[in-house]
Write an enzyme that holds these catalytic residues in place. Structure first.
Site: not given
Ligand code: PBG
Length: 337
Positions: A204, A261
């Site tokens: 992330k 992400k």
């Protein structure tokens, strides 16, 4: 007689693009409703759906409307939803106490959805940002200049167990603390939730494209800035090898699915992760990716439906097995007709 060509070519790749039926035969990547996960926002009370200005078409739902939306998604063939709570600012404090309230909004929402649509998989974030007054994903250290890793992980473990108890199918640690996947796995198993899976936000990045989401859950407002920096825990967008390191740690710690992400700006990372593990790979087409497409379409500069479809295709082609996307419902609707 076919017309005589000028070039003598052994290979003419265009032959396979000559008409729709030929193109269909050689199509390599297909988006199915079953690939999609719909992120949904929930608020307390009985109010009408609250539109989110920076995310056209996305609303915050009260629990009753959320349940209806989940039923519709399930009927459209979308197998999972990722639920995010937007709390009243009065419930937020420095340590995110509300996250461990057994009657907190997200747990009530999960129970209601599970009861009404038991076949739908529910994913919930394990992170403190909707609950903290400063908007960070964990608790701060004494100097208030960083998130404290181990103390945060202890709270996340409690959160995960409560979410499992409420009936979620996947807990999704989105906080990027070190060691949280292993600690959560142990906590779930110790509490008897061996069937609750972990969808780990493994790679992330510290992205500038989360802005609209922070509007949606009110975490930026809580922090008083949209420019909240999570650079000490989320990954540096410059790094590729580090993503593999993070993914392999989460795999070793017991993740069931690993996630990259954002998605569209990180297609190289999705592909590297796909090659590095045999676990399913998820990708999150985040709020800023969604907002960008909408903004350009609103200006008449891009075609919304074509850009939407191409953006999702690219993410799947890069190697994602499942995609969290705010376009889930409309794409599933389109696929159904
Ligand atoms: C927070 C969280 C974020 C998103 C999902 N969970 C934002 C952040 O890290 O600040 C972003 C999703 C999106 O932008 O659509 N743990």
């Amino acid at each position: 007689m076919a017309k005589k060509s000028t070039l003598v070519l052994t290979h003419r790749p265009r032959r396979l693009r000559r008409q729709p039926s030929r193109r269909a035969l050689v199509e390599e990547t297909v988006i199915r409703a079953a690939d999609l996960i719909a992120p949904l926002f929930v608020v307390d009370g009985k109010g009408a759906p609250e539109p989110i200005g920076s995310m056209p078409g996305v609303n915050r739902f009260n629990i009753t409307d959320l349940v209806k939306e989940c039923q519709e998604l399930y009927d459209l063939g979308v197998p999972a939803v990722a639920l995010f709570p937007k709390l009243d600012a009065s419930l937020k404090d420095a340590t995110g106490t509300e996250a461990l309230n057994p009657k907190t909004l997200i747990l009530r929402a999960v129970r209601a959805v599970k009861q009404a649509v038991p076949g739908l998989s529910i994913i919930t974030d394990v992170a403190l940002d909707p609950y903290t007054s400063h908007g960070h994903d964990g608790v701060l250290n004494a100097a208030l200049d960083d998130v404290e890793n181990d103390r945060t992980v202890a709270i996340l473990c409690e959160m995960a167990v409560m979410q499992a108890e409420a009936g979620v199918d996947f807990v999704a640690p989105s906080d990027m603390m070190d060691g949280r996947v292993g600690a959560i796995r142990q906590a779930l198993d110790a509490a008897g939730y061996t069937d609750t899976a972990i969808l780990a936000y493994s790679a992330k990045y510290n992205s500038a494209y989360y802005g609209p989401f922070r509007d949606a859950v009110g975490s930026a407002k809580a922090a008083g800035t949209r420019l909240l920096s999570k650079a000490t825990y989320q990954m540096n967008p410059a790094n590729r090898r580090e993503a593999i390191r993070e993914v392999l740690l989460d795999v070793a710690e017991g993740a069931d699915v690993v996630m990259v992400k954002p998605a569209g700006l990180y297609l190289d990372i999705i592909r590297e992760v796909r090659n590095a593990t045999n676990l399913p790979v998820a990708a999150y087409q985040i709020s800023g990716e969604y907002a960008q497409i909408h903004a350009a379409a609103k200006l008449g500069w891009l075609d919304l439906a074509r850009c939407r479809d191409e953006s999702l295709l690219a993410i799947k082609r890069a190697g994602a097995d499942m995609i969290l996307t705010y376009f889930a419902k409309e794409v599933a609707q389109k696929l159904k007709v």
